[in-house]
Design an enzyme around this catalytic site. Structure first.
Site, PDB file in Angstrom:
ATOM      1  CG  ASP A  34      38.135 -11.887  21.937  1.00 54.77           C
ATOM      2  OD1 ASP A  34      37.218 -11.251  21.383  1.00 54.77           O
ATOM      3  OD2 ASP A  34      39.298 -11.947  21.492  1.00 54.77           O
ATOM      4  CG  HIS A 173      39.705 -11.692  27.100  1.00 45.79           C
ATOM      5  ND1 HIS A 173      40.610 -10.652  27.026  1.00 45.79           N
ATOM      6  CD2 HIS A 173      40.024 -12.551  26.103  1.00 45.79           C
ATOM      7  CE1 HIS A 173      41.453 -10.892  26.022  1.00 45.79           C
ATOM      8  NE2 HIS A 173      41.121 -12.033  25.446  1.00 45.79           N
TER       9      HIS A 173
END
Length: 203
Positions: A34, A173
């Site tokens: 992400d 991430h």
């Protein structure tokens, strides 16, 4: 905020219309990232994935795609999947339905992807009802916690190795904030999963 490296059963039940994991009968890890693309983290991720012949899904922030179009193209050219993470990383609980949906569409105008993941995992039921008309909503069942400065990099690695299993959707991430923990945990997790016979895939 309470941190769950393994998504609780009750949350999956409440939001049962979302994708929390894939088939437990197949020896696959569904790896996701992400918040990118950013030059400080995404190139590292792409290089590590290439080393281990692994694929992943990148849930990108539209504004980061706007700023780093070449990195976005590198992700696609490497054969990874793309998902929508809103244009400005919005918390659905804190934004009106109209503004939130418009922000998702603003991102989609750049990336044209059928997958969506809400930032922070937070949307309202009304927002989701509209989002699901256009997107498959991909959540996760294993959270590395790489963004959390209170967690050690060793703990982030432990989180994904301990909780990852057949069909798990694992969340890292590719962001500046997460880089310290992610850059330690990701290569070791990839090596572990490969040695355990997992296929590492995107959507």
């Amino acid at each position: 905020m309470i941190f769950f490296p393994n998504t609780p059963w009750i949350i999956k039940q409440i939001y049962s219309g979302l994708t929390w994991n894939k088939s437990r009968s197949e020896k696959k890890i569904y790896l996701t990232f992400d918040d990118g693309p950013v030059p400080e983290a995404t190139p590292f991720v792409l290089e590590e994935l290439k080393k281990f012949d692994a694929k992943a899904t990148f849930f990108v922030i539209g504004d980061n795609v706007r700023k780093n179009p070449e990195l976005f193209n590198q992700i696609k050219q490497a054969g990874h999947s793309i998902g929508n993470h809103t244009f400005n990383h919005l918390n659905g609980w804190k934004n009106s339905q109209r503004f939130y949906l418009e922000n998702i569409e603003k991102c989609n105008e750049l990336i044209h992807a059928p997958l969506f993941r809400p930032p922070y995992g937070r949307t309202t039921f009304n927002q989701l009802r509209e989002i699901k008309k256009q997107y498959q909503v991909i959540m996760w069942d294993v959270l590395s916690g790489d963004y959390n400065a209170a967690l050690s990099r060793e703990k982030c690695l432990f989180n994904v190795i301990k909780n990852g299993k057949n069909g798990s959707i694992v969340l890292f991430h590719d962001s500046v904030k997460s880089y310290k923990n992610m850059s330690y945990a990701l290569p070791k997790a990839l090596d572990f999963w490969k040695n355990e016979g997992y296929e590492i895939v995107g959507f």
